[in-house]
Enzyme design. Structure first.
Site, mmCIF file in Angstrom:
data_model
loop_
_atom_site.group_PDB
_atom_site.id
_atom_site.type_symbol
_atom_site.label_atom_id
_atom_site.label_comp_id
_atom_site.label_asym_id
_atom_site.label_seq_id
_atom_site.Cartn_x
_atom_site.Cartn_y
_atom_site.Cartn_z
ATOM 1 N N LYS A 59 0.835 -1.211 0.000
ATOM 2 C CA LYS A 59 0.000 0.000 0.000
ATOM 3 C C LYS A 59 0.863 1.252 0.000
ATOM 4 O O LYS A 59 0.523 2.241 -0.664
ATOM 5 C CB LYS A 59 -0.948 0.001 1.210
ATOM 6 C CG LYS A 59 -1.879 1.215 1.295
ATOM 7 C CD LYS A 59 -2.883 1.297 0.140
ATOM 8 C CE LYS A 59 -3.584 2.637 0.041
ATOM 9 N NZ LYS A 59 -4.681 2.872 0.962
ATOM 10 N N LYS A 86 -0.703 12.499 3.932
ATOM 11 C CA LYS A 86 -0.382 11.623 5.064
ATOM 12 C C LYS A 86 0.268 10.332 4.586
ATOM 13 O O LYS A 86 1.269 9.870 5.161
ATOM 14 C CB LYS A 86 -1.693 11.332 5.831
ATOM 15 C CG LYS A 86 -1.581 10.458 7.060
ATOM 16 C CD LYS A 86 -1.912 8.992 6.798
ATOM 17 C CE LYS A 86 -3.384 8.770 6.405
ATOM 18 N NZ LYS A 86 -3.635 7.318 6.108
#
Lengths: 290, 290
Positions: free
Chosen positions: B174, B242
């Site tokens: 990811k 983020k």
């Protein structure tokens, strides 16, 4: 065009050679010229004629396709002594399928039209594979009528042909394309390098990502080259670097800053300086392998 | 698992809510908890039970799915007082589907296993659209047996599920995914901005490029948002920022430099500082529109 079309092709490099082969296979009467005439040999047995000069090629055809290495070469072939512009007869169609600077393209289109000729910029994306199997994406710029004249030939070479707009629009689209291709290679390189450094199998990661938002032709084709750490051409690092530089010069002329493109150009400079100039552009991944 | 599976879902944000809805539609017995319980209202009429605490949710289910905003929230929910780890009964399966830092994920997997539980990291790509129609790409890490336990639930939520490797491997994939997504958005933004500045129609350029080597899901979906200059979510700029930061921290811990990822993170910082925090991450294009 009623008469059987006679086409001349100038430039038989990595892309030009398989494109010429497709034209011959489609039954086009083809004359070729290349700075290194030996490159034409494989085409002669397929029926191509080898011209001994640019002037004799231009005199014998009604359409001239250029597939040359860079803008200075296009300028020399077009404007040099006994170049295309000097010998062009009226109604001859010139199609530049290489990646040529936008400003030069617009000037050349105007000059071709001023001597009675027609001009389409029609650069391509899809690499050697696309050239071989006729699946190139072709981005064309020029008047609609001229684009329609060029279309039957373009359809032999490409799987998708888009008339982007006026003269130069094809090259603008190609500049955007090369920015996106180079930067997407950088994106895949940083992502896969991170996965490998963190201890995951980059081959499985590449497979896992394919299908989600990270999906791209670059992830599929160039990502596979990175996973194998094998870099068959494709497109050379030097070509990618040249196209990024050309895009940056266009951006600068417009007062537009493209910081990621600059960074990517600098990375290709480092890669080329380290001796990898002639590898496929996917070799950018090597910068991240400690 | 012989008995009818009871699933608890913690986190009903942009992604968690449509994922919970899919589980309900598939007939899963679902208990939910969210910091803001009002978010659960639409699910209750579909048969979901609302837990009044994390502890009561964990006590009533055999599988806990986490879909939370960031690593600190996951840490708080897992390790806080009356958090998941404190009340976990043996054999409970914890599936973290958010984007959580790799180091924290590995530590959490070990801690869950040490109290007799099972842990799979299974972050997703595909955005709200993928969550709604069950076409998410799911990247999973954990022991093969635990992955197989989680698979029936994951198949309700995802169109492509890959077991990448050991615990943390899903989060590594990811991280790579988010790097590639963010940087590909940057690639498309610079390419389309160049085309627009040079006077071509970016909509036609986007269409012309689709099919060649510049082809990507980002060019198709986010490129379209850039062309329209409309930025419906999708995924927020703050979330993309983020995730890039988290990937950079992972890279730094490994001694790996990712200069393009750093540049992209800095660009999202600028965009967020200018007030566009809550736009879709395709809004990076705004930085290039003078």
């Amino acid at each position: 065009m009623q008469k059987k079309q006679a086409v001349g092709m100038i430039g038989l490099g990595l892309m030009g050679l398989p494109m010429a082969k497709r034209l011959l296979d489609a039954g086009i009467k083809l004359t070729v010229w290349n700075r290194t005439p030996e490159k034409a040999e494989s085409l002669l047995s397929d029926g191509a004629k080898l011209a001994d000069s640019i002037a004799s090629l231009v005199a014998s055809v009604d359409t001239v396709i250029l597939m040359l290495a860079n803008t200075p070469v296009v300028e020399a072939i077009m404007r040099g002594p006994a170049g295309v512009l000097e010998v062009l007869s009226p109604d001859t169609l010139v199609i530049d399928m290489g990646t040529t600077a936008v400003i030069n393209t617009k000037a050349m289109a105007a000059d071709v039209i001023s001597v009675g000729g027609k001009y389409v910029d029609a650069p391509v994306s899809g690499g050697v594979i696309g050239a071989e199997n006729g699946s190139l994406s072709i981005m064309a710029g020029g008047p609609a009528e001229t684009f329609n004249d060029a279309l039957p030939l373009l359809e032999i070479l490409g799987g998708k042909i888009t008339h982007v707009g006026d003269s130069g629009s094809g090259q603008i689209a190609k500049a955007a394309n090369q920015v996106i291709v180079g930067l997407t290679i950088g994106a895949v390189a940083e992502g896969l390098a991170l996965a490998a450094a963190a201890g995951a199998d980059p081959a499985r990661v590449r497979q896992a990502l394919d299908g989600g938002f990270a999906t791209s032709r670059i992830l599929q084709v160039h990502g596979e080259r990175m996973v194998r750490q094998e870099y068959p051409l494709g497109a050379r690092c030097t070509t990618q670097r040249k196209d990024l530089q050309q895009a940056l010069e266009l951006a600068e002329s417009l007062g537009l800053e493209l910081p990621t493109t600059e960074l990517c150009r600098d990375q290709y400079d480092r890669l080329i300086a380290s001796g990898d100039a002639d590898l496929d552009h996917a070799a950018l991944y090597k910068l991240y392998k400690a």
